[in-house]
Design an enzyme around this catalytic site. Structure first.
Site, PDB file in Angstrom:
ATOM      1  CB  CYS A 165      -0.969  -0.029   1.181  1.00  0.00           C
ATOM      2  SG  CYS A 165      -0.202  -0.005   2.809  1.00  0.00           S
ATOM      3  CG  ASP A 188      -5.376   5.941   2.679  1.00  0.00           C
ATOM      4  OD1 ASP A 188      -5.350   5.504   3.847  1.00  0.00           O
ATOM      5  OD2 ASP A 188      -4.593   6.812   2.253  1.00  0.00           O
ATOM      6  NE  ARG A 241      -4.479   1.532   1.880  1.00  0.00           N
ATOM      7  CZ  ARG A 241      -4.291   2.254   0.802  1.00  0.00           C
ATOM      8  NH1 ARG A 241      -5.157   2.181  -0.192  1.00  0.00           N
ATOM      9  NH2 ARG A 241      -3.249   3.066   0.681  1.00  0.00           N
TER      10      ARG A 241
END
Ligand code: 4NP
Length: 160
Positions: free
Chosen positions: A10, A128, A16
């Site tokens: 990420c 996000d 994440r």
């Protein structure tokens, strides 16, 4: 014997992708594949290098039974493309950045999209959660549990 190496990617490697690493490790262990398929994670920026995962992600993941223990690091193109069979990005920008870092067509083919392995949710990226609250973090975990389930099936069907 290790048959497949997976790198989840990420932006910051604190929300994440460390959660993806932990969820996938948990699912592989349950399936008895944890000695054959190994997981790591990295970020496309080095801003949080050396830091633990975001405390909110650690907390929400723990309540689902996943320990997010990885320490943030930046993608190392010179070695990560040699070492990992699949580099799995969470959103369009991660995938674009990974494809730019790939040195050959073969390396580009090792770049995957996390949500392509979802079987229930219809999302084309993992949003996000960094500037969000609990709902955004829980959505990430819902999507990751779905995608990791699909990824385990994909690997167990002989793609390993
Ligand atoms: P991640 O979340 O890419 O899922 O780890 C983010 C973490 C940090 C920042 C942005 C997204 N940041 O801007 O510092």
């Amino acid at each position: 014997m290790i048959e497949k190496r997976l790198l989840f990617v990420c932006l910051g490697n604190i929300c994440r992708s460390p959660a993806a690493e932990a969820v996938m490790a948990g699912k592989l262990k349950k399936r008895g594949l944890d000695r054959r398929i190994i997981c790591d994670s990295a970020g496309t920026i080095g801003f949080h290098s050396g830091a633990q995962a975001d405390i909110r992600m650690q907390k929400y993941a723990r309540s689902r039974g996943y320990e997010v223990t990885s320490i943030s690091r930046k993608v190392k193109p010179a070695t990560d493309f040699d070492h990992f069979d699949m580099l799995i990005g969470m959103d369009d920008q991660n995938i674009k950045d990974l494809k730019t870092l790939a040195r050959t067509e073969d390396e580009k083919k090792r770049v995957f999209r996390m949500t392509d392995f979802c079987t229930s949710f219809k999302y084309n990226h993992i949003p996000d959660p960094y500037y969000g609250g609990q709902a955004e973090f829980e959505l990430v975990l819902d999507l990751l549990e779905d995608a990791c389930g699909g990824l385990v099936e994909y690997l167990d069907k002989g793609n390993k």
